[in-house]
Write a protein that holds these residues in place. Structure first.
Motif, PDB file in Angstrom:
ATOM      1  N   LEU A 156       0.845  -1.181   0.000  1.00  0.00           N
ATOM      2  CA  LEU A 156       0.000   0.000   0.000  1.00  0.00           C
ATOM      3  C   LEU A 156       0.886   1.239   0.000  1.00  0.00           C
ATOM      4  O   LEU A 156       1.996   1.221   0.535  1.00  0.00           O
ATOM      5  CB  LEU A 156      -0.893   0.007   1.250  1.00  0.00           C
ATOM      6  N   ILE A 157       0.359   2.316  -0.562  1.00  0.00           N
ATOM      7  CA  ILE A 157       1.111   3.559  -0.668  1.00  0.00           C
ATOM      8  C   ILE A 157       0.172   4.723  -0.359  1.00  0.00           C
ATOM      9  O   ILE A 157      -1.005   4.677  -0.706  1.00  0.00           O
ATOM     10  CB  ILE A 157       1.727   3.672  -2.085  1.00  0.00           C
ATOM     11  N   VAL A 210      -2.111  10.960  -2.972  1.00  0.00           N
ATOM     12  CA  VAL A 210      -1.634   9.666  -3.456  1.00  0.00           C
ATOM     13  C   VAL A 210      -2.091   8.604  -2.474  1.00  0.00           C
ATOM     14  O   VAL A 210      -1.803   8.674  -1.286  1.00  0.00           O
ATOM     15  CB  VAL A 210      -0.095   9.652  -3.568  1.00  0.00           C
ATOM     16  N   ILE A 211      -2.821   7.634  -2.981  1.00  0.00           N
ATOM     17  CA  ILE A 211      -3.268   6.526  -2.141  1.00  0.00           C
ATOM     18  C   ILE A 211      -3.580   5.349  -3.057  1.00  0.00           C
ATOM     19  O   ILE A 211      -4.194   5.519  -4.101  1.00  0.00           O
ATOM     20  CB  ILE A 211      -4.487   6.936  -1.277  1.00  0.00           C
ATOM     21  N   GLY A 212      -3.059   4.174  -2.718  1.00  0.00           N
ATOM     22  CA  GLY A 212      -3.316   3.027  -3.576  1.00  0.00           C
ATOM     23  C   GLY A 212      -2.331   1.904  -3.345  1.00  0.00           C
ATOM     24  O   GLY A 212      -1.809   1.726  -2.252  1.00  0.00           O
ATOM     25  N   PHE A 213      -2.063   1.124  -4.418  1.00  0.00           N
ATOM     26  CA  PHE A 213      -1.152  -0.014  -4.394  1.00  0.00           C
ATOM     27  C   PHE A 213       0.131   0.328  -5.141  1.00  0.00           C
ATOM     28  O   PHE A 213       0.140   1.201  -5.983  1.00  0.00           O
ATOM     29  CB  PHE A 213      -1.763  -1.210  -5.134  1.00  0.00           C
ATOM     30  N   PHE A 214       1.184  -0.429  -4.868  1.00  0.00           N
ATOM     31  CA  PHE A 214       2.360  -0.389  -5.716  1.00  0.00           C
ATOM     32  C   PHE A 214       2.865  -1.817  -5.869  1.00  0.00           C
ATOM     33  O   PHE A 214       2.578  -2.692  -5.047  1.00  0.00           O
ATOM     34  CB  PHE A 214       3.458   0.526  -5.135  1.00  0.00           C
ATOM     35  N   ALA A 215       3.602  -2.049  -6.933  1.00  0.00           N
ATOM     36  CA  ALA A 215       4.196  -3.361  -7.178  1.00  0.00           C
ATOM     37  C   ALA A 215       5.587  -3.144  -7.753  1.00  0.00           C
ATOM     38  O   ALA A 215       5.741  -2.414  -8.729  1.00  0.00           O
ATOM     39  CB  ALA A 215       3.332  -4.166  -8.140  1.00  0.00           C
TER      40      ALA A 215
END
Length: 124
Positions: free
Chosen positions: A32-33, A103-108
């Protein structure tokens, strides 16, 4: 994922269910970011450990399910930030001062990931 409400909320949670489906040899991490363009926080896992860059170095965790979906959750409330993996709290800190941001969400990182769910909640 961007949200205007996140600009002012100091009490929120983000939760996501994610699985690493294919990775490179050198790096395989997802997470998560949140934050803004000047300061980003991450809560990341690989197949057997987790990390909060700048706050907590890699630590092994038996609650991570290798090669399966894992649910990550971050709760920021009343100056404390709590980190959960699959419902188990793995870390708590007051060191994170979440800035207003978009900024909010996923990272990979160098992986192919599958996302099953993403949820943002706000608290008073």
């Amino acid at each position: 994922v961007l949200t205007n409400r996140f600009f002012t909320s100091k009490n929120f949670s983000i939760e996501g269910k994610i699985r690493i489906s294919k990775f490179s040899y050198n790096s395989y991490r997802v997470g998560l970011i949140w934050g803004n363009k000047n300061l980003i926080y991450r809560f990341e896992i690989d197949n057997n450990k987790y990390k909060i860059p700048g706050i907590k170095s890699w630590k092994a965790s038996k609650v991570i399910r290798p090669n399966q979906y894992n649910t990550l959750k971050v709760i920021v409330r009343n100056g404390m930030t709590k980190f959960f993996i699959n419902g188990s709290r793995v870390y708590t800190t007051s060191a994170i001062k979440t800035p207003p941001g978009s900024v909010i969400g996923f990272f990979a990182g160098e992986v192919k990931a599958e996302i099953d769910r993403f949820k943002i909640s706000f608290y008073k």
